[in-house]
Write an enzyme that holds these catalytic residues in place. Structure first.
Site, mmCIF file in Angstrom:
data_model
loop_
_atom_site.group_PDB
_atom_site.id
_atom_site.type_symbol
_atom_site.label_atom_id
_atom_site.label_comp_id
_atom_site.label_asym_id
_atom_site.label_seq_id
_atom_site.Cartn_x
_atom_site.Cartn_y
_atom_site.Cartn_z
ATOM 1 N N ALA A 1 5.461 8.653 24.679
ATOM 2 C CA ALA A 1 5.175 7.425 25.443
ATOM 3 C C ALA A 1 5.760 7.554 26.848
ATOM 4 C CB ALA A 1 5.773 6.217 24.722
ATOM 5 N N HIS B 1 -6.669 10.001 5.879
ATOM 6 C CA HIS B 1 -6.203 10.212 7.249
ATOM 7 C C HIS B 1 -7.087 11.282 7.886
ATOM 8 C CE1 HIS B 1 -1.833 8.585 6.786
ATOM 9 N NE2 HIS B 1 -2.618 8.046 5.860
ATOM 10 N N HIS C 1 7.421 6.180 20.835
ATOM 11 C CA HIS C 1 6.872 7.491 20.471
ATOM 12 C C HIS C 1 7.380 8.523 21.484
ATOM 13 C CE1 HIS C 1 3.868 10.737 20.142
ATOM 14 N NE2 HIS C 1 3.640 10.292 18.917
ATOM 15 N N SER D 1 0.876 -1.182 0.000
ATOM 16 C CA SER D 1 0.000 0.000 0.000
ATOM 17 C C SER D 1 0.906 1.223 0.000
ATOM 18 C CB SER D 1 -0.940 -0.007 1.206
ATOM 19 O OG SER D 1 -0.225 -0.247 2.398
ATOM 20 N N HIS E 1 3.771 -1.151 3.781
ATOM 21 C CA HIS E 1 3.150 0.153 3.499
ATOM 22 C C HIS E 1 4.274 1.158 3.221
ATOM 23 C CE1 HIS E 1 0.015 3.257 3.840
ATOM 24 N NE2 HIS E 1 0.875 3.967 4.547
HETATM 25 P P1 FAD Z 1 -1.509 7.769 19.567
HETATM 26 O O1 FAD Z 1 -1.179 6.370 19.208
HETATM 27 O O2 FAD Z 1 -2.861 8.046 20.056
HETATM 28 O O3 FAD Z 1 -0.447 8.304 20.624
HETATM 29 C C1 FAD Z 1 0.965 8.130 20.421
HETATM 30 C C2 FAD Z 1 1.592 7.638 21.709
HETATM 31 O O4 FAD Z 1 1.393 8.627 22.728
HETATM 32 C C3 FAD Z 1 0.913 6.370 22.213
HETATM 33 O O5 FAD Z 1 1.527 5.213 21.671
HETATM 34 C C4 FAD Z 1 1.065 6.506 23.694
HETATM 35 O O6 FAD Z 1 2.328 6.054 24.099
HETATM 36 C C5 FAD Z 1 0.945 8.007 23.924
HETATM 37 N N1 FAD Z 1 -0.443 8.431 24.184
HETATM 38 C C6 FAD Z 1 -1.198 9.274 23.440
HETATM 39 N N2 FAD Z 1 -2.387 9.514 24.020
HETATM 40 C C7 FAD Z 1 -2.414 8.800 25.160
HETATM 41 C C8 FAD Z 1 -3.370 8.631 26.199
HETATM 42 N N3 FAD Z 1 -4.549 9.270 26.190
HETATM 43 N N4 FAD Z 1 -3.061 7.801 27.217
HETATM 44 C C9 FAD Z 1 -1.874 7.153 27.252
HETATM 45 N N5 FAD Z 1 -0.922 7.279 26.291
HETATM 46 C C10 FAD Z 1 -1.175 8.090 25.265
HETATM 47 N N6 FAD Z 1 0.106 13.101 11.715
HETATM 48 C C11 FAD Z 1 -0.688 14.028 11.115
HETATM 49 O O7 FAD Z 1 -0.809 15.150 11.630
HETATM 50 N N7 FAD Z 1 -1.368 13.748 9.942
HETATM 51 C C12 FAD Z 1 -1.293 12.523 9.360
HETATM 52 O O8 FAD Z 1 -1.906 12.294 8.322
HETATM 53 C C13 FAD Z 1 -0.472 11.508 9.969
HETATM 54 N N8 FAD Z 1 -0.384 10.269 9.443
HETATM 55 C C14 FAD Z 1 0.299 9.284 10.125
HETATM 56 C C15 FAD Z 1 0.270 7.968 9.642
HETATM 57 C C16 FAD Z 1 0.926 6.951 10.321
HETATM 58 C C17 FAD Z 1 0.868 5.545 9.787
HETATM 59 C C18 FAD Z 1 1.645 7.252 11.522
HETATM 60 C C19 FAD Z 1 2.380 6.166 12.259
HETATM 61 C C20 FAD Z 1 1.694 8.553 11.996
HETATM 62 C C21 FAD Z 1 1.014 9.584 11.314
HETATM 63 N N9 FAD Z 1 0.997 10.904 11.792
HETATM 64 C C22 FAD Z 1 0.217 11.850 11.171
HETATM 65 C C23 FAD Z 1 1.793 11.277 12.960
HETATM 66 C C24 FAD Z 1 0.962 11.192 14.239
HETATM 67 O O9 FAD Z 1 -0.104 12.114 14.205
HETATM 68 C C25 FAD Z 1 1.866 11.526 15.413
HETATM 69 O O10 FAD Z 1 2.819 10.508 15.603
HETATM 70 C C26 FAD Z 1 1.140 11.834 16.700
HETATM 71 O O11 FAD Z 1 2.090 12.375 17.606
HETATM 72 C C27 FAD Z 1 0.489 10.602 17.316
HETATM 73 O O12 FAD Z 1 -0.676 10.226 16.645
HETATM 74 P P2 FAD Z 1 -1.307 8.756 16.880
HETATM 75 O O13 FAD Z 1 -2.710 8.751 16.480
HETATM 76 O O14 FAD Z 1 -0.457 7.732 16.259
HETATM 77 O O15 FAD Z 1 -1.180 8.769 18.432
#
Ligand code: FAD
Length: 288
Positions: free
Chosen positions: A146, A69, A143, A7, A259
């Protein structure tokens, strides 16, 4: 070696010239028959309209399954769900649900007062619509936010339990990094597919900067190899060799789907795919 499923990730273009480049990239990679392609959502929610336009354009002009996204940044719940509803009405069935990065100049994510507070809330709300296959981000290297070494696995479990169907990882440079993460996820009871994210390295200095920002470990051997290759004008050759070896190791370790972060440039991804046996589908009617 069996050829993997693939992908491709794209970002939304910000100019007419960039739109043409994206179109050409999609055209070049579509014959590799990706399971899906995805379009990112700019940091801070800055490309809301552009993402929607790029997703719609790919959806309407190709047979590709396209994932949009969507992040929690700088929008109310109602606004975020309205975007999702528009996608569903347009026939887009795939969302990559993310918390998102904050806008430039802002250090940490702060939820909108009426917005989703974290990814789990967004996933649950999207799941309730019943309209989408939901993929989420995952982090083989820790991350930056984390709290502990195991927090990313625990949080991914929470995201899968909230309704996510699969995860796509941040890029990483060594297969063992992925395997350690995959094993920890299995131990935590995560049985959803985890797709490794592969970054073909167009420009080493940029890749290193990006890795530093998102917490990906840069191995010393790789830094040394690229320094030498850059000096000798062989950066592209090394980029293909390094990514192909990483992908082969992943496939040898049981990975069935890769991917690619294409950065809207097709050539490295094409060359790596070709080396892995992912070749264009040619239909008889195209050649007869
Ligand atoms: P989450 O997985 O929700 O959080 C990341 C880490 O922070 C978690 O693993 C955990 O350790 C900690 N954490 C977060 N919230 C909590 C909580 N409430 N309680 C406990 N621990 C918590 N960014 C963009 O702006 N636009 C995009 O289109 C985009 N695409 C992406 C695509 C992929 C495949 C990936 C891997 C990342 C992408 N990102 C994008 C980056 C991403 O937005 C950042 O890495 C952001 O900091 C975390 O988003 P997430 O949804 O992965 O976070």
């Amino acid at each position: 070696m069996t050829a993997p499923h693939v992908s491709f990730e794209f970002f939304p273009p910000r100019s007419v010239e960039a739109s043409f480049r994206l179109h050409e990239t999609v055209q070049a990679l579509a014959p590799l028959n990706p399971e899906f392609v995805s379009v990112t959502y700019g940091a801070g929610g800055t490309t809301r309209r552009l993402t929607h336009e790029a997703v719609s354009a790919i959806h309407h002009t190709s047979d590709l399954r396209v994932a949009a996204h969507l992040t929690c940044v700088d929008a109310t719940r109602a606004e975020t769900l309205a975007i999702a509803r528009d996608y569903a009405e347009a026939g887009v069935q795939d969302i990559v649900a993310l918390r998102g990065d904050p806008p430039k100049g802002v250090d940490r994510f702060a939820p909108h007062p009426d917005g989703f507070r974290d990814t789990c809330e967004l996933i649950s709300a999207l799941k309730d619509t019943g309209d989408f296959t939901i993929r989420v981000g995952a982090y083989p290297d820790r991350h930056p936010e984390a709290a502990t070494d195991t927090a990313d696995v625990e949080w991914l479990k929470r995201k899968i339990d909230a309704g996510a169907d699969a995860a796509i990882t941040q890029f990483f440079f060594e297969a063992d990094t992925f395997f350690r993460f995959r094993d920890a996820c299995a131990k935590a009871g995560i049985d959803a597919p985890i797709l490794p994210g592969i970054l073909p390295i167009e420009h080493w200095a940029n890749a290193k900067r990006f890795a530093l920002r998102c917490g990906a470990t840069v191995p010393a051997w790789l830094d040394h190899a690229f320094e030498t290759a850059c000096r000798d004008g062989r950066e592209e050759l090394l980029a293909i060799a390094v990514a192909t070896e990483l992908c082969s190791d992943l496939i040898d370790g049981g990975v069935e789907h890769l991917h690619f972060y294409t950065m809207n440039k097709p050539h490295l991804t094409q060359d790596i795919c070709r080396a892995l046996g992912v070749t264009p589908e040619v239909h008889l009617e195209d050649v007869a």
